[in-house]
Design an enzyme around this catalytic site. Structure first.
Site, PDB file in Angstrom:
ATOM      1  N   CYS A 197      20.595 -15.650 -10.513  1.00 18.06           N
ATOM      2  CA  CYS A 197      20.617 -16.129 -11.894  1.00 18.06           C
ATOM      3  C   CYS A 197      20.191 -14.975 -12.817  1.00 18.06           C
ATOM      4  O   CYS A 197      19.831 -13.890 -12.353  1.00 18.06           O
ATOM      5  CB  CYS A 197      19.677 -17.319 -12.047  1.00 18.06           C
ATOM      6  SG  CYS A 197      17.920 -16.880 -11.915  1.00 18.06           S
TER       7      CYS A 197
ATOM      8  N   CYS B  92      16.564 -13.748 -12.134  1.00 14.90           N
ATOM      9  CA  CYS B  92      16.463 -12.905 -10.946  1.00 14.90           C
ATOM     10  C   CYS B  92      17.153 -11.561 -11.150  1.00 14.90           C
ATOM     11  O   CYS B  92      16.657 -10.533 -10.699  1.00 14.90           O
ATOM     12  CB  CYS B  92      17.029 -13.629  -9.737  1.00 14.90           C
ATOM     13  SG  CYS B  92      16.009 -15.055  -9.243  1.00 14.90           S
TER      14      CYS B  92
ATOM     15  N   GLU C   9      14.908 -14.709  -4.528  1.00 13.19           N
ATOM     16  CA  GLU C   9      14.901 -13.294  -4.905  1.00 13.19           C
ATOM     17  C   GLU C   9      13.542 -12.867  -5.440  1.00 13.19           C
ATOM     18  O   GLU C   9      13.062 -11.780  -5.116  1.00 13.19           O
ATOM     19  CB  GLU C   9      15.955 -13.015  -5.985  1.00 13.19           C
ATOM     20  CG  GLU C   9      17.371 -13.364  -5.588  1.00 13.19           C
ATOM     21  CD  GLU C   9      17.814 -14.743  -6.036  1.00 13.19           C
ATOM     22  OE1 GLU C   9      18.977 -14.877  -6.425  1.00 13.19           O
ATOM     23  OE2 GLU C   9      17.004 -15.694  -5.982  1.00 13.19           O
TER      24      GLU C   9
ATOM     25  N   HIS D 151      12.235 -18.558  -7.165  1.00 15.52           N
ATOM     26  CA  HIS D 151      13.519 -18.350  -6.502  1.00 15.52           C
ATOM     27  C   HIS D 151      13.346 -17.386  -5.332  1.00 15.52           C
ATOM     28  O   HIS D 151      12.415 -16.571  -5.305  1.00 15.52           O
ATOM     29  CB  HIS D 151      14.537 -17.769  -7.488  1.00 15.52           C
ATOM     30  CG  HIS D 151      14.973 -18.735  -8.536  1.00 15.52           C
ATOM     31  ND1 HIS D 151      16.045 -18.496  -9.355  1.00 15.52           N
ATOM     32  CD2 HIS D 151      14.482 -19.947  -8.913  1.00 15.52           C
ATOM     33  CE1 HIS D 151      16.203 -19.509 -10.187  1.00 15.52           C
ATOM     34  NE2 HIS D 151      15.260 -20.398  -9.942  1.00 15.52           N
TER      35      HIS D 151
END
Length: 146
Positions: A85, A88, A57, A55
């Site tokens: 999420c 993260c 992040e 992801h």
């Protein structure tokens, strides 16, 4: 930080989101700012790397830690176009990130739904910066997929 600064940096995160979309990735972009300077830029790479943990992040946190030479981001702000999420949010907490600024909420998979206490207690959270622009990119991406 002022709202003007937050808007400027969110625009930078949106540039990253656009890069993700251009590669067929879900258009989430992130940047990390330390002492007024961008030290990391990232976007989703889950399809490119065939890695569910890639992801925006996560990529940004790794890049920022490498720049700083340490794992803690206490003096940093993470700007991300979509609410993180749970995975993260956990990484943001472990990095002890000073500020989290996100554009649009993620009602389906965002940390606030599943783990609202996941962040480090000292992390300041700001949401809704350029929310319409961030949301529009997600909607357009998934409409094009259908």
């Amino acid at each position: 930080m002022t709202v003007m600064d937050d808007t400027y940096f969110m625009k930078q995160a949106l540039i990253e989101a656009d890069k993700a979309a251009s590669k067929g990735e879900v258009p989430v972009g992130a940047i990390i700012v330390c002492k007024g300077r961008i030290i990391a830029r990232a976007y989703n790479l889950t399809e490119t790397l065939n890695d569910v943990t890639a992801h925006a992040e996560m990529q940004a946190i790794t890049a920022a830690a490498n720049v700083l030479g340490g794992k803690y981001l206490n003096d940093c702000a993470l700007y991300v176009t979509v609410e993180p999420c749970v995975m993260c949010a956990g990484a943001i907490a472990w990095a002890q990130t000073g500020r989290l600024i996100f554009g649009t909420p993620d009602e389906k998979r965002g940390y606030q739904r599943y783990a609202p206490e996941a962040l480090h207690p000292k992390t300041e959270v700001v949401s809704g910066i350029m929310a319409d622009e961030c949301s529009r990119r997600m909607k357009e991406f998934f409409q094009a997929k259908r």
